[in-house]
Design a protein around this motif. Structure first.
Motif, PDB file in Angstrom:
ATOM      1  N   LEU A  46      -2.392 -37.179   2.319  1.00 16.72           N
ATOM      2  CA  LEU A  46      -3.011 -35.858   2.313  1.00 16.72           C
ATOM      3  C   LEU A  46      -1.972 -34.775   1.993  1.00 16.72           C
ATOM      4  CD1 LEU A  46      -5.426 -36.077   5.390  1.00 16.72           C
ATOM      5  CD2 LEU A  46      -6.037 -36.073   2.971  1.00 16.72           C
ATOM      6  N   TYR A  47      -0.757 -34.961   2.517  1.00 17.68           N
ATOM      7  CA  TYR A  47       0.312 -34.014   2.205  1.00 17.68           C
ATOM      8  C   TYR A  47       0.593 -34.011   0.705  1.00 17.68           C
ATOM      9  CZ  TYR A  47       5.104 -32.447   1.472  1.00 17.68           C
ATOM     10  OH  TYR A  47       6.221 -31.835   0.968  1.00 17.68           O
ATOM     11  N   ASN A  48       0.714 -35.192   0.130  1.00 19.96           N
ATOM     12  CA  ASN A  48       0.988 -35.267  -1.306  1.00 19.96           C
ATOM     13  C   ASN A  48      -0.130 -34.660  -2.131  1.00 19.96           C
ATOM     14  OD1 ASN A  48       3.514 -36.380  -1.203  1.00 19.96           O
ATOM     15  ND2 ASN A  48       2.993 -38.246  -2.309  1.00 19.96           N
ATOM     16  N   GLU A  49      -1.361 -34.910  -1.727  1.00 15.34           N
ATOM     17  CA  GLU A  49      -2.500 -34.364  -2.473  1.00 15.34           C
ATOM     18  C   GLU A  49      -2.497 -32.840  -2.417  1.00 15.34           C
ATOM     19  OE1 GLU A  49      -7.402 -34.403  -2.426  1.00 15.34           O
ATOM     20  OE2 GLU A  49      -6.272 -35.771  -1.130  1.00 15.34           O
ATOM     21  N   ALA A  50      -2.279 -32.276  -1.219  1.00 18.63           N
ATOM     22  CA  ALA A  50      -2.243 -30.820  -1.091  1.00 18.63           C
ATOM     23  C   ALA A  50      -1.047 -30.238  -1.841  1.00 18.63           C
ATOM     24  CB  ALA A  50      -2.182 -30.430   0.387  1.00 18.63           C
ATOM     25  N   HIS A  51       0.067 -30.942  -1.801  1.00 20.12           N
ATOM     26  CA  HIS A  51       1.262 -30.470  -2.503  1.00 20.12           C
ATOM     27  C   HIS A  51       1.035 -30.430  -4.011  1.00 20.12           C
ATOM     28  CE1 HIS A  51       5.255 -30.602  -4.317  1.00 20.12           C
ATOM     29  NE2 HIS A  51       5.757 -30.158  -3.185  1.00 20.12           N
ATOM     30  N   ILE A  52       0.485 -31.491  -4.560  1.00 20.42           N
ATOM     31  CA  ILE A  52       0.276 -31.570  -6.007  1.00 20.42           C
ATOM     32  C   ILE A  52      -0.711 -30.511  -6.474  1.00 20.42           C
ATOM     33  CG2 ILE A  52      -0.652 -33.027  -7.843  1.00 20.42           C
ATOM     34  CD1 ILE A  52       0.497 -35.434  -6.335  1.00 20.42           C
ATOM     35  N   ARG A  53      -1.813 -30.356  -5.741  1.00 18.32           N
ATOM     36  CA  ARG A  53      -2.822 -29.370  -6.138  1.00 18.32           C
ATOM     37  C   ARG A  53      -2.272 -27.957  -6.063  1.00 18.32           C
ATOM     38  NH1 ARG A  53      -7.940 -30.278  -2.531  1.00 18.32           N
ATOM     39  NH2 ARG A  53      -8.504 -28.364  -3.645  1.00 18.32           N
ATOM     40  N   THR A  54      -1.448 -27.676  -5.058  1.00 24.85           N
ATOM     41  CA  THR A  54      -0.893 -26.331  -4.912  1.00 24.85           C
ATOM     42  C   THR A  54       0.194 -26.061  -5.945  1.00 24.85           C
ATOM     43  OG1 THR A  54      -1.341 -26.481  -2.529  1.00 24.85           O
ATOM     44  CG2 THR A  54       0.113 -24.707  -3.278  1.00 24.85           C
ATOM     45  N   ARG A  55       1.069 -27.045  -6.160  1.00 24.26           N
ATOM     46  CA  ARG A  55       2.166 -26.849  -7.107  1.00 24.26           C
ATOM     47  C   ARG A  55       1.688 -26.830  -8.551  1.00 24.26           C
ATOM     48  NH1 ARG A  55       5.674 -29.005 -10.490  1.00 24.26           N
ATOM     49  NH2 ARG A  55       4.389 -30.877 -10.652  1.00 24.26           N
ATOM     50  N   ASN A  56       0.495 -27.364  -8.807  1.00 23.23           N
ATOM     51  CA  ASN A  56      -0.030 -27.410 -10.167  1.00 23.23           C
ATOM     52  C   ASN A  56      -0.211 -26.018 -10.777  1.00 23.23           C
ATOM     53  OD1 ASN A  56      -2.901 -27.648 -11.938  1.00 23.23           O
ATOM     54  ND2 ASN A  56      -1.332 -29.202 -12.355  1.00 23.23           N
ATOM     55  N   VAL A  57      -0.156 -24.980  -9.956  1.00 26.78           N
ATOM     56  CA  VAL A  57      -0.324 -23.615 -10.452  1.00 26.78           C
ATOM     57  C   VAL A  57       0.747 -23.280 -11.489  1.00 26.78           C
ATOM     58  CG1 VAL A  57      -0.323 -21.174  -9.805  1.00 26.78           C
ATOM     59  CG2 VAL A  57      -1.454 -22.839  -8.349  1.00 26.78           C
ATOM     60  N   ILE A  58       1.977 -23.701 -11.259  1.00 29.62           N
ATOM     61  CA  ILE A  58       3.052 -23.376 -12.198  1.00 29.62           C
ATOM     62  C   ILE A  58       2.851 -24.107 -13.523  1.00 29.62           C
ATOM     63  CG2 ILE A  58       4.546 -25.194 -11.283  1.00 29.62           C
ATOM     64  CD1 ILE A  58       5.594 -21.777 -12.741  1.00 29.62           C
ATOM     65  N   GLU A  59       2.319 -25.323 -13.487  1.00 36.35           N
ATOM     66  CA  GLU A  59       2.040 -26.048 -14.732  1.00 36.35           C
ATOM     67  C   GLU A  59       0.970 -25.309 -15.541  1.00 36.35           C
ATOM     68  OE1 GLU A  59       3.726 -28.579 -15.596  1.00 36.35           O
ATOM     69  OE2 GLU A  59       4.642 -29.343 -13.769  1.00 36.35           O
ATOM     70  N   ARG A  60      -0.069 -24.847 -14.866  1.00 38.66           N
ATOM     71  CA  ARG A  60      -1.122 -24.121 -15.566  1.00 38.66           C
ATOM     72  C   ARG A  60      -0.624 -22.773 -16.065  1.00 38.66           C
ATOM     73  NH1 ARG A  60      -5.048 -22.621 -12.278  1.00 38.66           N
ATOM     74  NH2 ARG A  60      -4.191 -23.381 -10.308  1.00 38.66           N
TER      75      ARG A  60
END
Length: 407
Positions: A254-268
């Motif tokens: 769950l930590y990894n999932e929340a981390h990836i979804r939140t950090r994806n902002v910089i990729e977008r």
């Protein structure tokens, strides 16, 4: 008839010798008032109200003291630069469209890019007050319930031409093209809050962060109760969180999932900025210092567009959507754990000593790609792998210079 033509040619030569080469006059169209809103938005990537707002901020730096020699007006200088940002980086195309000589366009791009880049402190800044920090943290929390996040950080590569000189290979990244490695951090609204554009393409993301003022501010406690999210190429700190390499429990997943979804902002954010200004994806064929100003200028313009509430503009007719997307993805180079790179470094150091390699006579590059390692001489092709790319560690003259830029 031939004698008459030769006589006319002689007269033209005599006139050029006596009077000089005739001056070439260009016809400049009024694109600001001549184009409809949608077409203007497509070709210059910003709406007319935003362009006028930007012009008021930089007009003093663009105004010439007189109108002698048909001086280019500030609005035409700005539109010329925006047209270059919207193109594939060809000066001749912009010159033909704007009705100017290529040399004039080149000088204008350098002049306007520098003027826009000077707005960095005004439009690209970290939150200073506690209220601003809370607003950003709430924005990230609404994405995937990850608390205390003040920014998502990553690096992207901007293609350049070989700068030449003895250190040109330092700019070659692991995908075998010359680039500038640009570090950026953004908030949940996809606005840049920090941009560092000065490091060569072979530099590792962690090296850029360790030498940035952003790290110094967090180490000094300027942003208490705030954390940054980054990928696995960064080291973990009390204010810097990265994904878990091997999550086992449900909590870790769950930590990894929340981390990836939140950090994806910089990729977008990188994707949105490069689609708005395709020159960042296609690459710049100008001098290195001008490219650095263009990168910062595009980041400033991106934030201005976000603050003005502008939509993403349609792509110009001369830009292929699938090719642009491929170029955007090509600029994102994933990083591997630094420990793995150090292990490879130690192995090859021992291997070089045991094999009695002569470091005094030649210089080699060690490249790591898809778990394959190869050597490549500066003046020869790779002899251990058929797909060798940028140097991730360098062996030369009695010393080993290691740059943690492997993937």
């Amino acid at each position: 008839m031939d004698v008459f033509d030769a006589y006319e040619d002689d007269l033209e030569v005599i006139e050029i010798v006596e009077m000089g080469i005739p001056r070439q006059m260009y016809t400049r169209a009024d694109h600001f008032y001549g184009l409809p809103e949608l077409q203007f938005f497509q070709r210059f990537r910003l709406t007319k109200p935003t362009v006028l707002h930007l012009l008021t901020l930089i007009e003093e730096r663009l105004e010439f003291p007189t109108d002698r020699n048909q001086a280019v007006s500030p609005i035409n200088q700005l539109l010329t630069t925006l047209r270059f940002f919207a193109s594939g980086g060809h000066l001749s195309t912009v010159a033909d469209y704007m009705g100017m000589h290529i040399s004039t366009v080149s000088r204008i791009i350098r002049r306007v890019s520098d003027a826009i880049a000077r707005l960095y402190q005004r439009f690209i800044k970290m939150p200073q007050t506690l209220m601003e920090q809370r607003l950003i943290q709430n924005g990230f929390f609404d994405i995937a319930r990850f608390p205390r996040v003040i920014g998502a950080i990553d690096c992207t590569h901007i293609k350049i031409e070989s700068p030449g000189g003895e250190n040109a290979e330092v700019f070659r990244n692991r995908k075998d093209y010359f680039s500038i490695n640009v570090q950026a951090m953004c908030n949940a609204n996809m606005e840049f809050t920090n941009v560092v554009a000065r490091w060569p393409g072979s530099t590792h993301d962690m090296t850029i962060f360790n030498n940035s003022i952003l790290r110094a501010n967090f180490e000094n406690g300027d942003y208490p109760n705030c954390i940054i999210l980054g990928d696995g190429g960064y080291g973990v700190r009390h204010y810097f969180f990265t994904p878990l390499l091997n999550p086992h429990t449900q909590e870790e997943q769950l930590y990894n999932e929340a981390h990836i979804r939140t950090r994806n902002v910089i990729e977008r954010t990188f994707g949105v900025c490069k689609r708005r200004f395709p020159v960042l994806a296609c690459g710049c064929r100008l001098k290195k210092q001008t490219v650095l100003s263009i990168v910062i200028a595009c980041a400033v313009l991106h934030n201005i567009a976000r603050q003005m509430g502008e939509d993403e503009p349609p792509l110009p007719a001369d830009i292929n959507q699938h090719e642009l997307q491929r170029l955007i993805e090509d600029g994102q180079i994933s990083e591997v754990n630094v420990i793995v790179v150090l292990i490879f470094y130690f192995i090859f150091y021992c291997f070089s000593v045991l094999s009695c390699f002569s470091f005094l006579s030649c210089s080699f590059f060690i490249s790591i790609s898809n778990s394959k390692i190869c050597f490549r001489s500066k003046n020869s092709t790779c002899f251990l792998s058929s797909s060798c790319f940028c140097p991730s560690s360098c062996v030369s003259t009695n010393s080993i210079f290691f740059v943690a830029s492997s993937s």
